[in-house]
Scaffold this active site. Structure first.
Site, mmCIF file in Angstrom:
data_model
loop_
_atom_site.group_PDB
_atom_site.id
_atom_site.type_symbol
_atom_site.label_atom_id
_atom_site.label_comp_id
_atom_site.label_asym_id
_atom_site.label_seq_id
_atom_site.Cartn_x
_atom_site.Cartn_y
_atom_site.Cartn_z
ATOM 1 N N HIS A 22 0.822 -1.215 0.000
ATOM 2 C CA HIS A 22 0.000 0.000 0.000
ATOM 3 C C HIS A 22 0.858 1.268 0.000
ATOM 4 O O HIS A 22 0.513 2.268 0.625
ATOM 5 C CB HIS A 22 -0.943 0.035 1.207
ATOM 6 C CG HIS A 22 -1.949 -1.069 1.226
ATOM 7 N ND1 HIS A 22 -3.217 -0.937 0.732
ATOM 8 C CD2 HIS A 22 -1.868 -2.351 1.673
ATOM 9 C CE1 HIS A 22 -3.883 -2.078 0.879
ATOM 10 N NE2 HIS A 22 -3.090 -2.960 1.431
ATOM 11 N N ASN B 263 -10.259 -2.813 2.644
ATOM 12 C CA ASN B 263 -9.971 -2.856 1.197
ATOM 13 C C ASN B 263 -11.262 -2.652 0.420
ATOM 14 O O ASN B 263 -12.352 -2.667 1.004
ATOM 15 C CB ASN B 263 -9.390 -4.223 0.812
ATOM 16 C CG ASN B 263 -7.898 -4.334 1.098
ATOM 17 O OD1 ASN B 263 -7.217 -3.337 1.304
ATOM 18 N ND2 ASN B 263 -7.396 -5.541 1.103
HETATM 19 FE FE1 HDE Z 1 -2.399 -4.733 5.407
HETATM 20 N N1 HDE Z 1 -0.575 -3.923 5.884
HETATM 21 N N2 HDE Z 1 -1.741 -6.534 6.036
HETATM 22 N N3 HDE Z 1 -4.174 -5.611 4.872
HETATM 23 N N4 HDE Z 1 -3.077 -2.972 4.815
HETATM 24 C C1 HDE Z 1 -0.245 -2.631 5.740
HETATM 25 O O1 HDE Z 1 0.836 -1.338 7.355
HETATM 26 C C2 HDE Z 1 -0.610 -6.765 6.733
HETATM 27 C C3 HDE Z 1 -4.518 -6.905 5.046
HETATM 28 C C4 HDE Z 1 -4.337 -2.667 4.405
HETATM 29 O O2 HDE Z 1 -3.147 3.568 4.042
HETATM 30 C C5 HDE Z 1 1.071 -2.303 6.350
HETATM 31 O O3 HDE Z 1 1.261 0.804 7.858
HETATM 32 C C6 HDE Z 1 -0.532 -8.136 7.136
HETATM 33 C C7 HDE Z 1 -5.928 -7.079 4.867
HETATM 34 C C8 HDE Z 1 -4.425 -1.275 4.062
HETATM 35 O O4 HDE Z 1 -1.527 3.372 5.489
HETATM 36 C C9 HDE Z 1 1.506 -3.623 6.978
HETATM 37 C C10 HDE Z 1 -1.661 -8.729 6.649
HETATM 38 C C11 HDE Z 1 -6.419 -5.841 4.574
HETATM 39 C C12 HDE Z 1 -3.166 -0.763 4.291
HETATM 40 C C13 HDE Z 1 0.375 -4.537 6.599
HETATM 41 C C14 HDE Z 1 -2.412 -7.716 5.962
HETATM 42 C C15 HDE Z 1 -5.309 -4.937 4.569
HETATM 43 C C16 HDE Z 1 -2.347 -1.844 4.773
HETATM 44 C C17 HDE Z 1 2.061 -1.620 5.434
HETATM 45 C C18 HDE Z 1 -2.092 -10.173 6.752
HETATM 46 C C19 HDE Z 1 -7.870 -5.451 4.242
HETATM 47 C C20 HDE Z 1 -2.688 0.653 4.033
HETATM 48 C C21 HDE Z 1 2.267 -0.225 5.996
HETATM 49 C C22 HDE Z 1 -2.096 -10.695 8.062
HETATM 50 C C23 HDE Z 1 -8.771 -5.677 5.344
HETATM 51 C C24 HDE Z 1 -2.939 1.540 5.204
HETATM 52 C C25 HDE Z 1 1.415 -0.157 7.147
HETATM 53 C C26 HDE Z 1 -2.504 2.941 4.894
HETATM 54 C C27 HDE Z 1 -0.999 -1.694 5.151
HETATM 55 C C28 HDE Z 1 0.361 -5.815 6.979
HETATM 56 C C29 HDE Z 1 -3.616 -8.000 5.287
HETATM 57 C C30 HDE Z 1 -5.467 -3.551 4.268
HETATM 58 C C31 HDE Z 1 2.879 -4.114 6.635
HETATM 59 C C32 HDE Z 1 0.603 -8.761 7.940
HETATM 60 C C33 HDE Z 1 -6.723 -8.387 5.021
HETATM 61 C C34 HDE Z 1 -5.636 -0.544 3.540
HETATM 62 O O5 HDE Z 1 1.582 -3.511 8.367
#
Ligand code: HDE
Length: 720
Positions: free
Chosen positions: A80, A153
């Site tokens: 993202h 999402n």
């Molecule tokens: Fe994320 N995800 N994600 N994700 N995600 C990040 O956090 C992660 C997942 C989502 O505008 C990171 O600050 C793991 C699902 C959005 O700043 C990180 C897993 C969904 C955003 C991270 C998921 C998301 C992130 C990268 C699986 C939808 C952007 C930078 C366990 C419900 C937020 C940060 C923004 C961002 C990890 C799965 C949505 C690395 C480990 C499911 C919208 O922490």
């Protein structure tokens, strides 16, 4: 440095705005200084020994300026990375006290400030907006009880069921490690290798291949919390909940060919669209929807609510619309706000709680952890955009970038030297009390049986699509897999489609050199759980979205010298009255002469734009104007391409001659037969001879309100 007013120029609009106000700096009129406040007398020449001599180390201004520049970048988000943010507010329609203790969901009079960040997942920070990808939809609610982050999402399910697989799916999706290609695209071997082997990805892949993954606008896409959360009321009663965001403008998409072209013509397409809509006061609006499931009913749904690869069809549990999010203000500074905002899934307020979804559990760790690297230490919650509006008081201390100056001696709990402060809160005074869910079991690394069905909901999605949507999915699969070099990977992926629907598998296989029978045999040999056929869910199809409004749609009027000002004016007035935007696209900036002897301002020059940046094209009459346009390849291409992308094309008077000169004339004008008067055929609206402009404008607006004319014949044949 001078402290100024909020960008809106008026009084701060809410508590968050007021808090940010303390950090804002307006462009000052004072002297240029160093970071130490020393006034600078020259910032163009370094301090040297003589005019042509070496630069001196003692030049503190030079050293500071370069040092600051060298360190401007922070690590981009690992996923993202590319995003756009906006401020706004959320207001609940009626009290949800029966469902939750969360105060911001109880008082319809309360406007809770929010900051929202939309994003793509795979691309780097500088990648294009309109790539095929999932979109992030992250909302930070600055509630009076602390920050609640709903980090969602635009697709309601996820690729994987257990967070321990996240590094794997992301490594596979990102550019390949040896050559860092391709950028912001999953159309490569490693992604589909993983996807084909990890069959739980199939449901989300159907979404990712669909038009949901190429939204027309960030203002026209849904949002989903994905996981099952809990809402807990004042009596401690817990219910399961799925969060939804429903855009009031409906859910609309681009065409894949168009999306790819926009990546070159305007890589900031979505960012610009969001920014401009807010600047114009066309505030993006989304309703918050809840699907509530009583704890006792969870078993009856036929899916495991802890499995994030499954959704609850809206026909089974309706989405109750409970409030509205409105985005009203662009950030003052991209880096300070959009880049530094830190969303954490673990930011919840009393009345909202998490579940044992193993994907969610991983996220509860990851988002807090990632900020340490990204924002350089543990004090990131002190960055203005991340600060809650609720008071903060604790004994956390020190660390990089500490901005607070705590003035207490007793920096521990329990204490008597500090009067026992700060005090612990209980339920009655707003303490966060975790829902006392009962759990017991053996420590074990195993996927639950109830997570084992990987295909039924992929099929549900497929059977719920309209014919054009199905066609787009097949084409997308052919595109993505068409770029995969490994035949084995393509074949395995077709096998997964066989499990979804034989028709789908055949159509994809045909386009990518795969023998579908071999894929069928492969399925026979493996031990996957077959899909269960179910009734379609009409709510999943974008065909059934909100249509009819032309608000915020962008129309290009193609003009040259001699354009009929009268024909342009009437349609322009009608479009603007309905909230659409008309750009007068001429051969160059400035103005064109009108047929009436006046002049018409050109708002955009043809060489700087393309049809892909608009929702529709209008060709007003005026003999000389149309003759000039007919000689201009760019103008013809513009009209052809708009037709190819199923957009509304309108022409009045001599403007119809441009349609006649276009590649699609045969299809569009077939039933016009050279007649005078008005004809609408699959979104091509023409009014020949002396046009009835009132009737034309009405028909043009009606066609535009359909967004796209997906059933249009002949679009594919247009060479644009
Ligand atoms: Fe994320 N995800 N994600 N994700 N995600 C990040 O956090 C992660 C997942 C989502 O505008 C990171 O600050 C793991 C699902 C959005 O700043 C990180 C897993 C969904 C955003 C991270 C998921 C998301 C992130 C990268 C699986 C939808 C952007 C930078 C366990 C419900 C937020 C940060 C923004 C961002 C990890 C799965 C949505 C690395 C480990 C499911 C919208 O922490």
């Amino acid at each position: 440095m001078s402290q100024g007013n909020s960008t809106s120029g008026g009084a701060p609009s809410d508590k968050k705005d007021a808090q940010l106000e303390a950090y804002r700096e307006n462009a000052g009129e004072g002297f240029l200084t160093t970071d130490q406040g020393i006034r600078v007398n020259d910032t163009d020449n370094s301090l040297k020994v003589g005019e042509r001599g070496p630069t001196l180390l003692e030049d503190f201004h030079f050293r500071e300026k370069i040092m600051r520049f060298d360190h401007e970048r922070i690590p981009e988000r690992v996923v993202h990375a590319r995003g756009s943010g906006a401020h706004g507010h959320f207001q609940v329609y009626e009290s949800l006290a029966d469902l939750t203790r969360a105060k911001f969901l109880q008082d319809p009079a309360r406007k809770t400030p929010v900051f929202v960040r939309f994003s793509t997942v795979a691309g780097s920070r500088g990648s294009a907006d309109t790539v095929r990808d999932v979109r992030g939809f992250a909302v930070k609610f600055y509630t009076d009880e602390g920050n609640f982050d709903l980090v969602g999402n635009n697709i309601p399910v996820f690729f994987i069921q257990d967070g321990i697989k996240f590094p794997d799916v992301i490594h596979a999706a990102k550019p390949e490690p040896h050559n860092e290609m391709p950028q912001a695209a999953t159309a490569h071997d490693s992604f589909w290798d993983f996807a084909s082997l990890q069959t739980e990805t199939t449901h989300m892949l159907m979404w990712a291949l669909s038009d949901r993954a190429i939204p027309r606008s960030l203002r026209m896409m849904e949002g989903f919390g994905v996981h099952t959360f809990r809402l807990v009321n004042a009596h401690g009663r817990s219910r399961f909940v799925k969060f939804h965001w429903k855009p009031l403008l409906g859910v609309h998409s681009l065409v894949w060919d168009e999306a790819q072209k926009i990546s070159g013509k305007d890589p900031d397409f979505h960012r610009r669209d969001l920014w401009e809509a807010i600047e114009k006061g066309s505030y993006p609006e989304y309703e918050l929807g809840l699907q509530i499931v009583e704890e006792d009913d969870a078993e009856k749904l036929g899916i495991d609510l802890l499995d994030a690869t499954k959704l609850i069809p809206e026909e089974v549990v309706p989405v109750r619309r409970v409030g509205k999010l409105t985005l009203t203000r662009n950030p003052d500074n991209f880096f300070a706000e959009t880049e530094q905002v830190a969303f954490c899934v673990s930011n919840v307020v009393p009345g909202i709680d998490v579940t044992d979804d193993p994907l969610m559990q991983a996220r509860l760790f990851s988002y807090l952890d990632t900020q340490i690297t990204r924002l350089g230490g543990p004090n990131f919650a002190q960055i203005p955009i991340n600060q809650p509006v609720a008071p903060v008081d604790n004994h956390q201390q020190d660390g990089f970038h500490q901005h607070r100056i705590p003035r207490r001696r007793a920096n521990y709990t329990v204490n008597s030297l500090g009067g026992g402060c700060p005090h612990l809160a209980n339920l009655a005074n707003g303490g966060y009390v975790h829902y006392p869910e009962r759990v017991e079991g053996e420590k074990i690394r195993k996927r639950a049986e109830s997570f084992g069905d990987h295909f039924s909901q992929a099929r549900l999605f497929w059977v719920s699509m309209s014919a054009p949507e199905k066609e787009h999915i097949v084409k997308a699969a052919r595109f993505e897999l068409g770029k995969v070099e490994s035949l084995e990977v393509r074949q395995r992926m077709v096998a997964n489609f066989v499990e979804v629907d034989m028709g789908l598998a055949k159509m994809v296989a045909e386009g990518i050199g795969v023998d579908v029978q071999a894929a069928v045999k492969f399925v026979g040999k493996r031990n996957t759980k077959p899909a269960v056929a179910g009734a379609p869910s009409p709510a999943l199809s974008m065909e059934n979205t909100v249509k009819g409004s032309v608000a915020t749609r962008k129309v290009a009027a193609l003009v040259a010298d001699g354009v009929s000002a009268a024909e342009l004016k009437d349609v322009k007035t009608a479009l603007e009255a309905a909230g659409a935007q008309l750009e007068v696209v001429g051969p160059r900036l400035g103005a064109v002469k009108t047929a009436e002897g006046g002049s018409e301002a050109v708002t955009m020059a043809l060489p700087t734009v393309a049809s892909v940046l608009f929702d529709a094209v209008l060709i007003p009459g005026g003999k000389a104007s149309v003759e000039a346009l007919l000689q201009d390849g760019a103008a013809l291409h513009f009209v052809n391409e708009a037709f190819k992308h199923y957009k509304t094309v309108g022409a009045t008077g001599e403007g119809v001659d441009l349609v006649r000169g276009a590649a699609f004339a045969g299809v569009a004008l077939a039933d016009a037969g050279g007649k005078q008067g008005q004809v609408t055929s699959q979104g091509v609206v023409t009014s020949q001879g002396a046009p009835d402009l009132g009737a034309f404008a009405k028909a043009f607006l009606q066609a535009l309100g359909q967004h796209r004319h997906w059933d249009r014949p002949g679009a594919e044949r247009v060479p644009a």
